[in-house]
Design a protein around this motif. Sequence first.
Motif, PDB file in Angstrom:
ATOM      1  N   PRO A  17      -6.777  37.324  39.589  1.00 51.34           N
ATOM      2  CA  PRO A  17      -7.007  38.302  40.651  1.00 51.34           C
ATOM      3  C   PRO A  17      -5.816  39.254  40.833  1.00 51.34           C
ATOM      4  CG  PRO A  17      -6.185  36.274  41.606  1.00 51.34           C
ATOM      5  CD  PRO A  17      -6.136  36.098  40.113  1.00 51.34           C
ATOM      6  N   GLY A  18      -6.086  40.418  41.379  1.00 49.16           N
ATOM      7  CA  GLY A  18      -4.989  41.329  41.681  1.00 49.16           C
ATOM      8  C   GLY A  18      -5.494  42.642  42.224  1.00 49.16           C
ATOM      9  N   SER A  19      -4.544  43.477  42.649  1.00 46.56           N
ATOM     10  CA  SER A  19      -4.895  44.816  43.114  1.00 46.56           C
ATOM     11  C   SER A  19      -5.021  45.754  41.910  1.00 46.56           C
ATOM     12  CB  SER A  19      -3.810  45.363  44.052  1.00 46.56           C
ATOM     13  OG  SER A  19      -3.576  44.479  45.108  1.00 46.56           O
ATOM     14  N   GLU A  33       3.803  30.700  48.055  1.00 49.58           N
ATOM     15  CA  GLU A  33       3.283  30.816  49.418  1.00 49.58           C
ATOM     16  C   GLU A  33       1.759  31.011  49.409  1.00 49.58           C
ATOM     17  OE1 GLU A  33       4.791  33.901  52.252  1.00 49.58           O
ATOM     18  OE2 GLU A  33       6.689  32.882  51.759  1.00 49.58           O
ATOM     19  N   MET A  34       1.296  31.926  48.550  1.00 51.42           N
ATOM     20  CA  MET A  34      -0.148  32.192  48.489  1.00 51.42           C
ATOM     21  C   MET A  34      -0.892  30.945  48.028  1.00 51.42           C
ATOM     22  SD  MET A  34      -1.033  36.047  47.251  1.00 51.42           S
ATOM     23  CE  MET A  34      -0.248  36.059  45.661  1.00 51.42           C
ATOM     24  N   ALA A  35      -0.314  30.241  47.061  1.00 52.64           N
ATOM     25  CA  ALA A  35      -0.973  29.042  46.541  1.00 52.64           C
ATOM     26  C   ALA A  35      -1.065  27.976  47.623  1.00 52.64           C
ATOM     27  CB  ALA A  35      -0.214  28.506  45.325  1.00 52.64           C
ATOM     28  N   VAL A  90      -1.312  28.448  50.852  1.00 53.82           N
ATOM     29  CA  VAL A  90      -2.387  28.832  51.784  1.00 53.82           C
ATOM     30  C   VAL A  90      -3.745  28.551  51.142  1.00 53.82           C
ATOM     31  CG1 VAL A  90      -3.461  30.757  53.027  1.00 53.82           C
ATOM     32  CG2 VAL A  90      -0.977  30.608  52.887  1.00 53.82           C
ATOM     33  N   ASN A  91      -3.883  28.956  49.887  1.00 54.99           N
ATOM     34  CA  ASN A  91      -5.168  28.773  49.207  1.00 54.99           C
ATOM     35  C   ASN A  91      -5.525  27.290  49.065  1.00 54.99           C
ATOM     36  OD1 ASN A  91      -5.820  31.477  48.924  1.00 54.99           O
ATOM     37  ND2 ASN A  91      -4.626  31.702  47.056  1.00 54.99           N
ATOM     38  N   LYS A  92      -4.502  26.483  48.852  1.00 54.06           N
ATOM     39  CA  LYS A  92      -4.741  25.041  48.704  1.00 54.06           C
ATOM     40  C   LYS A  92      -5.135  24.400  50.035  1.00 54.06           C
ATOM     41  CE  LYS A  92      -3.044  21.718  45.392  1.00 54.06           C
ATOM     42  NZ  LYS A  92      -4.377  21.662  44.796  1.00 54.06           N
ATOM     43  N   GLY A 150     -12.751  39.752  50.370  1.00 51.12           N
ATOM     44  CA  GLY A 150     -12.770  38.495  51.107  1.00 51.12           C
ATOM     45  C   GLY A 150     -11.727  37.550  50.547  1.00 51.12           C
ATOM     46  N   LEU A 151     -11.969  36.268  50.794  1.00 46.85           N
ATOM     47  CA  LEU A 151     -10.975  35.268  50.401  1.00 46.85           C
ATOM     48  C   LEU A 151     -11.092  34.900  48.922  1.00 46.85           C
ATOM     49  CD1 LEU A 151     -11.040  32.751  53.398  1.00 46.85           C
ATOM     50  CD2 LEU A 151      -9.231  34.390  52.824  1.00 46.85           C
ATOM     51  N   LEU A 152      -9.938  34.765  48.295  1.00 51.49           N
ATOM     52  CA  LEU A 152      -9.910  34.395  46.884  1.00 51.49           C
ATOM     53  C   LEU A 152     -10.543  33.012  46.672  1.00 51.49           C
ATOM     54  CD1 LEU A 152      -8.897  35.057  44.026  1.00 51.49           C
ATOM     55  CD2 LEU A 152      -6.701  34.052  44.645  1.00 51.49           C
TER      56      LEU A 152
END
Length: 164
Positions: free
Chosen positions: A7-9, A100-102, A104-106, A71-73
């Motif tokens: 994923p990415g912008s 940090e993102m990982a 949250v995702n976890k 939305g959410l990954l």
Amino acid sequence: MKTFLFPGSFDPFSLGHQDIARRAARLCDRLIVAVLKNSDKAPVFTADERVSMAKTCLSGIDGVEVILFEGLLVDLYRKLGASAVVRGLRGESDFRIEAEMAAVNKLLFPEYDLILLPCNADMVFISSSTIKEVAVFGGDISKMVNPEIVDFVQSKILERKARN
Ligand code: PNS
């Protein structure tokens, strides 16, 4: 069938992104490159342009698909039955953000997993922001983006500058 998600912008899609996608595709059966539609980073390129650039840069690599997502990954991850998210790692600052993102995702989806691929040494300094900064002053971006999209990226950025 092992599906990885990249994923990415991708604002714009860089040679660094291309290299990560190429290498990630070798590690799975299906690589979904997921372009974030409504990035809060206010992208320069429209969602359709970012998808189109990614498709152009990745054409010819087997097992790669490009999609748009919002939305959410983790929701996409779950929906696709992905085994891992892949992201490129240029240095320490990337690592902090990714960790940090990982986390949250976890928290949102405990089965979530992340694979960080270190960027090739000659691509460590390539970022979408650097590309935009160089291009806005008419600098040469040919070593940062795929030759197929150089003119498009350059002209869109200069057009936008002329308008503002
Ligand atoms: O290329 P980028 O901008 O560094 O990519 C960031 C991206 C798209 C991976 C991240 O912003 C994302 O996953 N956004 C979707 C929203 C989400 O799931 N947020 C929670 C995780 S912090």
